[in-house]
Design an enzyme around this catalytic site. Sequence first.
Site, PDB file in Angstrom:
ATOM      1  N   GLY A  70      63.472 -28.353 -47.121  1.00  0.00           N
ATOM      2  CA  GLY A  70      63.877 -27.292 -46.208  1.00  0.00           C
ATOM      3  C   GLY A  70      65.282 -27.400 -45.674  1.00  0.00           C
ATOM      4  O   GLY A  70      65.704 -26.579 -44.863  1.00  0.00           O
ATOM      5  N   GLU A  98      61.769 -34.017 -49.701  1.00  0.00           N
ATOM      6  CA  GLU A  98      61.763 -33.143 -50.881  1.00  0.00           C
ATOM      7  C   GLU A  98      62.849 -32.069 -50.808  1.00  0.00           C
ATOM      8  O   GLU A  98      62.541 -30.873 -50.778  1.00  0.00           O
ATOM      9  CB  GLU A  98      60.391 -32.469 -50.994  1.00  0.00           C
ATOM     10  CG  GLU A  98      59.227 -33.432 -51.073  1.00  0.00           C
ATOM     11  CD  GLU A  98      57.870 -32.744 -50.929  1.00  0.00           C
ATOM     12  OE1 GLU A  98      57.814 -31.583 -50.466  1.00  0.00           O
ATOM     13  OE2 GLU A  98      56.871 -33.362 -51.282  1.00  0.00           O
ATOM     14  N   PRO A  99      64.111 -32.447 -50.784  1.00  0.00           N
ATOM     15  CA  PRO A  99      65.144 -31.416 -50.726  1.00  0.00           C
ATOM     16  C   PRO A  99      65.321 -30.713 -52.070  1.00  0.00           C
ATOM     17  O   PRO A  99      65.336 -31.358 -53.115  1.00  0.00           O
ATOM     18  CB  PRO A  99      66.408 -32.224 -50.380  1.00  0.00           C
ATOM     19  CG  PRO A  99      66.157 -33.573 -50.975  1.00  0.00           C
ATOM     20  CD  PRO A  99      64.669 -33.815 -50.871  1.00  0.00           C
ATOM     21  N   GLY A 100      65.424 -29.420 -52.044  1.00  0.00           N
ATOM     22  CA  GLY A 100      65.694 -28.659 -53.264  1.00  0.00           C
ATOM     23  C   GLY A 100      67.034 -27.960 -53.150  1.00  0.00           C
ATOM     24  O   GLY A 100      68.014 -28.320 -53.815  1.00  0.00           O
ATOM     25  N   ARG A 101      67.084 -27.007 -52.238  1.00  0.00           N
ATOM     26  CA  ARG A 101      68.281 -26.197 -52.045  1.00  0.00           C
ATOM     27  C   ARG A 101      69.525 -27.045 -51.770  1.00  0.00           C
ATOM     28  O   ARG A 101      70.598 -26.775 -52.317  1.00  0.00           O
ATOM     29  CB  ARG A 101      68.047 -25.256 -50.851  1.00  0.00           C
ATOM     30  CG  ARG A 101      69.142 -24.223 -50.628  1.00  0.00           C
ATOM     31  CD  ARG A 101      68.977 -23.547 -49.261  1.00  0.00           C
ATOM     32  NE  ARG A 101      67.627 -23.170 -48.958  1.00  0.00           N
ATOM     33  CZ  ARG A 101      67.089 -21.972 -49.196  1.00  0.00           C
ATOM     34  NH1 ARG A 101      67.822 -21.024 -49.721  1.00  0.00           N
ATOM     35  NH2 ARG A 101      65.828 -21.736 -48.893  1.00  0.00           N
ATOM     36  N   TYR A 136      65.053 -11.575 -48.769  1.00  0.00           N
ATOM     37  CA  TYR A 136      65.218 -12.175 -47.439  1.00  0.00           C
ATOM     38  C   TYR A 136      66.363 -11.558 -46.636  1.00  0.00           C
ATOM     39  O   TYR A 136      66.643 -12.013 -45.521  1.00  0.00           O
ATOM     40  CB  TYR A 136      65.497 -13.690 -47.565  1.00  0.00           C
ATOM     41  CG  TYR A 136      64.621 -14.410 -48.557  1.00  0.00           C
ATOM     42  CD1 TYR A 136      63.232 -14.446 -48.393  1.00  0.00           C
ATOM     43  CD2 TYR A 136      65.166 -15.033 -49.670  1.00  0.00           C
ATOM     44  CE1 TYR A 136      62.438 -15.095 -49.328  1.00  0.00           C
ATOM     45  CE2 TYR A 136      64.369 -15.692 -50.596  1.00  0.00           C
ATOM     46  CZ  TYR A 136      63.014 -15.716 -50.422  1.00  0.00           C
ATOM     47  OH  TYR A 136      62.222 -16.363 -51.338  1.00  0.00           O
ATOM     48  N   CYS A 159      67.827  -0.655 -61.602  1.00  0.00           N
ATOM     49  CA  CYS A 159      67.568   0.746 -61.284  1.00  0.00           C
ATOM     50  C   CYS A 159      66.959   0.934 -59.907  1.00  0.00           C
ATOM     51  O   CYS A 159      65.900   1.552 -59.778  1.00  0.00           O
ATOM     52  CB  CYS A 159      66.682   1.342 -62.354  1.00  0.00           C
ATOM     53  SG  CYS A 159      67.425   1.147 -63.972  1.00  0.00           S
ATOM     54  N   GLU A 160      67.553   0.347 -58.909  1.00  0.00           N
ATOM     55  CA  GLU A 160      67.140   0.654 -57.542  1.00  0.00           C
ATOM     56  C   GLU A 160      68.300   0.497 -56.572  1.00  0.00           C
ATOM     57  O   GLU A 160      69.158  -0.364 -56.761  1.00  0.00           O
ATOM     58  CB  GLU A 160      65.959  -0.165 -57.052  1.00  0.00           C
ATOM     59  CG  GLU A 160      65.639  -1.445 -57.689  1.00  0.00           C
ATOM     60  CD  GLU A 160      64.273  -1.933 -57.182  1.00  0.00           C
ATOM     61  OE1 GLU A 160      64.079  -1.995 -55.971  1.00  0.00           O
ATOM     62  OE2 GLU A 160      63.423  -2.252 -58.033  1.00  0.00           O
ATOM     63  N   TYR A 211      67.290 -21.306 -56.159  1.00  0.00           N
ATOM     64  CA  TYR A 211      66.461 -20.105 -55.966  1.00  0.00           C
ATOM     65  C   TYR A 211      67.139 -18.828 -56.447  1.00  0.00           C
ATOM     66  O   TYR A 211      66.941 -17.758 -55.887  1.00  0.00           O
ATOM     67  CB  TYR A 211      66.026 -19.969 -54.496  1.00  0.00           C
ATOM     68  CG  TYR A 211      65.277 -21.187 -54.006  1.00  0.00           C
ATOM     69  CD1 TYR A 211      64.040 -21.520 -54.542  1.00  0.00           C
ATOM     70  CD2 TYR A 211      65.814 -22.033 -53.043  1.00  0.00           C
ATOM     71  CE1 TYR A 211      63.356 -22.647 -54.125  1.00  0.00           C
ATOM     72  CE2 TYR A 211      65.138 -23.166 -52.617  1.00  0.00           C
ATOM     73  CZ  TYR A 211      63.911 -23.470 -53.166  1.00  0.00           C
ATOM     74  OH  TYR A 211      63.230 -24.589 -52.748  1.00  0.00           O
TER      75      TYR A 211
HETATM   76  N1  LLP Z   1      58.660 -29.085 -50.685  1.00  0.00           N
HETATM   77  C1  LLP Z   1      57.796 -28.058 -50.693  1.00  0.00           C
HETATM   78  C2  LLP Z   1      56.364 -28.343 -50.579  1.00  0.00           C
HETATM   79  C3  LLP Z   1      58.259 -26.734 -50.798  1.00  0.00           C
HETATM   80  O1  LLP Z   1      57.403 -25.737 -50.786  1.00  0.00           O
HETATM   81  C4  LLP Z   1      59.643 -26.507 -50.907  1.00  0.00           C
HETATM   82  C5  LLP Z   1      60.168 -25.151 -51.027  1.00  0.00           C
HETATM   83  C6  LLP Z   1      60.506 -27.607 -50.916  1.00  0.00           C
HETATM   84  C7  LLP Z   1      59.977 -28.887 -50.800  1.00  0.00           C
HETATM   85  C8  LLP Z   1      61.990 -27.468 -51.060  1.00  0.00           C
HETATM   86  O2  LLP Z   1      62.557 -26.740 -50.035  1.00  0.00           O
HETATM   87  P1  LLP Z   1      64.139 -26.624 -49.913  1.00  0.00           P
HETATM   88  O3  LLP Z   1      64.663 -27.992 -49.614  1.00  0.00           O
HETATM   89  O4  LLP Z   1      64.662 -26.132 -51.212  1.00  0.00           O
HETATM   90  O5  LLP Z   1      64.352 -25.647 -48.825  1.00  0.00           O
HETATM   91  N2  LLP Z   1      62.860 -18.868 -52.401  1.00  0.00           N
HETATM   92  C9  LLP Z   1      63.264 -19.237 -51.065  1.00  0.00           C
HETATM   93  C10 LLP Z   1      62.932 -20.669 -50.746  1.00  0.00           C
HETATM   94  C11 LLP Z   1      61.487 -20.981 -50.962  1.00  0.00           C
HETATM   95  C12 LLP Z   1      61.177 -22.446 -50.740  1.00  0.00           C
HETATM   96  C13 LLP Z   1      59.839 -22.783 -51.277  1.00  0.00           C
HETATM   97  N3  LLP Z   1      59.435 -24.128 -51.066  1.00  0.00           N
HETATM   98  C14 LLP Z   1      64.739 -18.941 -50.893  1.00  0.00           C
HETATM   99  O6  LLP Z   1      65.370 -18.484 -51.837  1.00  0.00           O
HETATM  100  O7  LLP Z   1      65.281 -19.129 -49.816  1.00  0.00           O
END
Ligand code: LLP
Length: 439
Positions: free
Chosen positions: A240, A282-285, A325, A366-367, A396
């Site tokens: 997150g 668990e960082p993704g973004r 969003y 087309c929107e 994402y």
């Molecule tokens: N762990 C779990 C269980 C999750 O569900 C997620 C993201 C993460 C880790 C990684 O979160 P991050 O560090 O990337 O924020 N599509 C949306 C974001 C959805 C996130 C879903 N879960 C967007 O584009 O903002």
Amino acid sequence: PASTTRLPAGDLSVGGVPLTAVAERFGTPAYVLDEAEVRARCRAYRHAFPDAEVLYAAKAFLCRAMAHWVREEGLGLDVCSAGELELVVSAGFPPDRIVLHGNAKSPYDLEAALRLGVGRIVIDSAAEIARLAAAVGPRGRQKVLLRVVPGIAAGAHHKIRTGTEDQKFGLSVADGSAQHALARVLDQPRLELTGLHCHLGSQITSVKPYLAAVRRMTGLMARVREQHGVALPELDLGGGHGIAYRPGEAALDLAALSCRLRAELSRSCAAAGLPEPRLLLEPGRAVAGPAGVALYRVLAVKRTRATTFVAVDGGMSDNPRPALYGVGYAPRLVGSAAARGEGAGSGAGSGTGSGMCDATVVGRHCEAGDILAADVPLPSGVRPGDLIAVPAAGAYHLSMASGYNLVGRPPVIAVRDGHARPLVRRESLEDIRSRDIGL
Ligand code: LLP
């Protein structure tokens, strides 16, 4: 690490490669991924949390090269489908460093996880306990975490808030279902409960919700110890961590997070008489987002009395985030077109100076809602053929890309030390046709 959101005006290169050269060689739209930036971000996590297990959340962006970089930098992976899992294992990722998530894991997901031997499976619902135990079989034993609802509201948008009671993920402490599930998992010899998990939400820029989560979760761990005599060795706080999408926006401060989180963990555990669990993150973004740039070609410019619409060759099929969003980006013109409009000293994001106009960058779909960035400053001379770069596009975007209007998904081009190479090729008409069985 240097963030692509902070590219100065006129600096049109990523990873030492001019974006114009990427467009020429690989076409547009394209996603450009800065390998050094991804690696630096992984290293920043390892440095900030040397004792924690950092798992890159593959849902943000995944391809085999990405999995390889993440592994080389010492991170594990969080996956949420058999697809993500099979892809990374095929890239040589060690399964024991993988955690499987999902509120509705399919039989294929569980089968793949058990066959490949993932390190941990995060149980998200009561129904999953018996299903998983049955799939494990009488001789097996699978490490699991239990996902609980911490009851904390955090996250940039209601669609990405997952820490509150009224959403689909995890087991509630408030209504007792988490406690009930805990007892059942502890009773199940085929499952080894290593700890608790929570994920608050996404694009969080404050440290405070994480501190609250530590207090809630250690409180629950203390109760588990009282009631069951078990000191759980792991605490997974999910991801997150927020990033800046536009100049001047705040990102989550990793050093502050590390320092305050670890202090809070020590304090809470000492107060509860608990041994300190190992942290999982668990960082993704925050790993992938700032390392990516979306590159588009302008196809049409329409000037109405109120707005200059700049239409590009991608859109909501490769970046659904603005439509989903309502989030903002800071697109900018690159190459000679940028020089044409931006006088010395003025840059995208610095306001509408001379030679700049308020533009709305729209996609090709087309929107009317296919808007990538509304009311952003672009050189007023913007015209078809110009190139537009959208920074902070690494997370994402492509992972949420759709097949809308059958335009084909863009390729991913890695850049590093002045060299560019494709990681994922453009989706071709043949790719699209080959899935269609016909009459
Ligand atoms: N762990 C779990 C269980 C999750 O569900 C997620 C993201 C993460 C880790 C990684 O979160 P991050 O560090 O990337 O924020 N599509 C949306 C974001 C959805 C996130 C879903 N879960 C967007 O584009 O903002």
